[in-house]
Design a protein around this motif. Structure first.
Motif, short mmCIF file in Angstrom:
data_model
loop_
_atom_site.label_atom_id
_atom_site.label_comp_id
_atom_site.label_asym_id
_atom_site.label_seq_id
_atom_site.Cartn_x
_atom_site.Cartn_y
_atom_site.Cartn_z
N LEU A 190 4.01 -6.61 4.08
CA LEU A 190 3.10 -6.18 3.02
C LEU A 190 1.71 -5.85 3.56
N GLU A 191 1.17 -6.69 4.42
CA GLU A 191 -0.17 -6.44 4.95
C GLU A 191 -0.23 -5.11 5.69
N HIS A 192 0.77 -4.83 6.51
CA HIS A 192 0.81 -3.56 7.25
C HIS A 192 0.91 -2.38 6.30
N ILE A 193 1.72 -2.52 5.25
CA ILE A 193 1.87 -1.43 4.27
C ILE A 193 0.55 -1.15 3.57
N LEU A 194 -0.13 -2.20 3.14
CA LEU A 194 -1.40 -2.03 2.43
C LEU A 194 -2.49 -1.47 3.33
N MET A 195 -2.42 -1.76 4.63
CA MET A 195 -3.43 -1.24 5.56
C MET A 195 -3.26 0.25 5.82
N HIS A 196 -2.03 0.74 5.76
CA HIS A 196 -1.76 2.11 6.21
C HIS A 196 -1.33 3.05 5.10
N GLN A 197 -1.26 2.58 3.86
CA GLN A 197 -0.94 3.47 2.75
C GLN A 197 -2.01 3.34 1.66
N VAL A 198 -2.12 4.38 0.85
CA VAL A 198 -3.09 4.36 -0.25
C VAL A 198 -2.45 3.63 -1.43
N ILE A 199 -2.85 2.38 -1.64
CA ILE A 199 -2.32 1.57 -2.72
C ILE A 199 -3.49 1.11 -3.59
N ASP A 200 -3.44 1.39 -4.87
CA ASP A 200 -4.50 0.99 -5.79
C ASP A 200 -4.22 -0.36 -6.44
N GLU A 201 -2.95 -0.68 -6.62
CA GLU A 201 -2.61 -1.87 -7.40
C GLU A 201 -1.26 -2.43 -6.95
N ASP B 34 -12.57 6.27 13.18
CA ASP B 34 -12.99 4.87 13.20
C ASP B 34 -11.99 3.97 12.48
N VAL B 35 -11.52 4.42 11.31
CA VAL B 35 -10.61 3.60 10.51
C VAL B 35 -9.27 3.43 11.21
N SER B 36 -8.84 4.43 11.94
CA SER B 36 -7.56 4.33 12.65
C SER B 36 -7.59 3.23 13.70
N ARG B 37 -8.79 2.78 14.09
CA ARG B 37 -8.92 1.73 15.10
C ARG B 37 -9.12 0.35 14.49
N PHE B 38 -9.10 0.27 13.15
CA PHE B 38 -9.19 -1.04 12.51
C PHE B 38 -7.92 -1.82 12.85
N SER B 39 -8.08 -3.03 13.34
CA SER B 39 -6.93 -3.85 13.71
C SER B 39 -6.79 -5.09 12.84
N GLU B 40 -7.80 -5.39 12.00
CA GLU B 40 -7.76 -6.58 11.16
C GLU B 40 -7.78 -6.19 9.69
N ALA B 41 -6.95 -6.86 8.91
CA ALA B 41 -6.77 -6.48 7.50
C ALA B 41 -8.03 -6.65 6.68
#
Length: 509
Positions: free
Chosen positions: A237-248, A439-446
């Protein structure tokens, strides 16, 4: 780096040990009724205020008409009259009493109205009572007035206008409002019957246009959703939320068997700044604000990581007003800057760059071009000179900056075209600065993703506390501080501090 508060443990009774959270009570479900849902929300609010406006305007009209018929005076003489304290008090009493009468006949309690005829009868009853109040006032103030004719005229005009206003509001709700609904991407945690019920309920929402991204479940229940609709497990779930546009995120897992999993899911959403919903009040979190919602299937609680009350609408009004008048007042200055950029270097006047906005949706941010035309292509060769910690990129003496570009960057003039982004709704006057996709593509922490839970801004706390001199960790810390403590007063404070910070060129490069 901010810490996420541990999820509270449950007692034997199933209630959280946390005692600081306010006591919340679920609202009972209502049966299906005739009245459209819109009249219970924003349109219902508009109905109530429109009723008061109509009742007041017609009352005033009857007073004015009687004045002219009895006195034979001119409009200028009427306008020269002073409003007495007695008349003001009568007006206030009327408005308060009208509101009480209309509520008393159940005109705004739509859960109890089962048919159109029942609604019309309540409207007639309410207007009749309001007209009788006007008749009583007329008798007390002007006994010689023809009460029957005045009262009937008042009753007929009010009833007609109130029914017309409702017809217009219903037309707006059914024909126009669906095209104005906010689009939101939905992820459902769970794959059982409750998950299906939740999705059907979300699709019927007249205020929001939901698009289902998929279902997440570590142990999918057979027979409810197809394997193609399942986008991952709860561990992912964390990986999905980091890499997809999820509002809710809506959690539709069974409470008793998945208690711990539900808690971990809520904590993950909180960490990333994504709104979540669940189906009980046994949980609490440190950052989210609690708001009860109801639906056809069951009561549910909405956990929001940002403030989503009526102030956000006022913030949008301020954004539109500020950006509109800002563009008009600064238009000569913007034109002069455009000419200077064009004459001093080759390339377009406006530089467009894809940036991340609200909930990681991308948009094109506008700036006056301050670098050479191949600046982005040359950045890869300059990465080893980066002077900023973290994923951001910054060089004090960047060789790609043009002579005029150095000046407009120092004074933040290059940012002024973003007033157009504010006017269009991609940005706000105040909010975390929008980050490039690089810059955002290099974010490694949720936890870093929580800064995308609000609209990016033209200015922010980072801008007024050090700008380029602030390291990346402090930059993000200030963004989250702004999100957690947001208020209109804080926005005003940041706007006032931005001007001297820009004039001093503090920390700019």
């Amino acid at each position: 780096m901010p810490m996420i508060t541990a999820f509270p443990k449950a007692t034997e009774s199933g209630v959280s040990e946390e005692t600081t959270a306010p006591l919340l009570v679920t609202f009972p479900m209502t049966n299906k009724v005739w009245a459209p849902r819109s009249l219970r929300g924003i349109t219902g609010w508009a109905c109530r205020w429109t009723d008061m406006l109509i009742l007041s305007a017609v009352f005033f009209g009857t007073v004015v008409l009687r004045y002219f018929l009895q006195s034979h005076r001119t409009i200028s003489e009427f306008l020269a009259l002073r409003v007495s304290l007695k008349n003001m008090l009568i007006g206030i009493v009327c408005i308060l009493t009208w509101r009480t009468l209309l509520r008393g006949v159940g005109l705004y309690n739509l859960a109890r109205i089962k048919s159109l005829s029942g609604y019309a009868l309540r409207c007639v009853a309410g207007v009749t009572l309001c007209a009788l109040l006007v008749a009583g006032i007329e008798i007390l103030v002007k006994p010689e007035t023809k009460i029957v004719s005045v009262t009937f005229a008042y009753w007929a005009f009010c009833l007609t206008l109130m029914m017309m206003s409702r017809a217009l509001l219903l037309y707006f709700d059914r024909s126009i409002r669906p095209h104005l609904r906010e689009k939101r991407n939905l992820l459902i945690v769970g794959t059982g019957s409750r998950a299906i019920d939740v999705y059907e309920e979300m699709k019927s929402n007249r205020d929001l246009d939901y698009k289902l991204i998929g279902y997440v479940d570590s142990e999918p229940q057979a027979g409810y959703v197809s394997s193609e609709e399942i986008v991952g497990t709860i561990d992912q779930l964390e990986h999905i939320l980091m890499h997809q546009v999820i509002d809710e995120v809506v959690i539709a897992l069974p409470m008793k068997s998945q208690y711990q999993t539900i808690g971990e899911t809520i904590e993950t959403c909180e960490k990333l700044g994504i709104q979540s919903q669940y189906f009980t009040h046994h949980f609490g979190t440190s950052v989210t604000k609690k708001r009860w919602s109801t639906g056809r299937a069951t009561g549910r609680m909405v956990l929001e990581t940002v403030h989503r009350d009526s102030r956000r609408h006022l913030k949008r009004v301020i954004d539109i007003t500020g950006s509109f008048f800002g563009l008009i007042l600064l238009s000569p200055f913007l034109l002069a800057t455009a000419v200077a950029v064009k004459l001093t270097s080759k390339g377009p006047i406006i530089f467009k760059q894809e940036r991340f906005g609200l909930n990681k949706r991308t948009f094109y941010m506008l700036k006056f071009r301050s670098m050479v035309i191949d600046a982005e292509a040359r950045q890869a060769k300059l990465e080893h000179l980066n002077e900023t910690s973290g994923p951001a990129f910054k060089i004090a003496n960047d060789p790609r900056i043009t002579p005029i570009g150095r000046f407009i960057r120092k004074m933040s003039i290059d940012e002024l075209p973003q007033l157009v982004n504010v006017l269009l709704g991609d940005m706000s006057l105040v909010g975390p600065r929008p980050l490039p996709t690089r810059d955002v593509s290099r974010f490694s922490e949720a936890w870093l993703m929580r800064r995308f839970s609000v609209k990016p801004g033209l200015t922010c706390l980072w801008q007024v506390t050090g700008r380029s001199n602030t390291d990346f960790d402090r930059w993000i810390e200030l963004d989250l501080e702004y999100i957690d403590n947001w208020s209109l007063a804080l926005d005003a404070e940041i706007l006032f501090k931005t001007v001297p910070a820009v004039l001093k060129g503090r920390g700019a490069s």
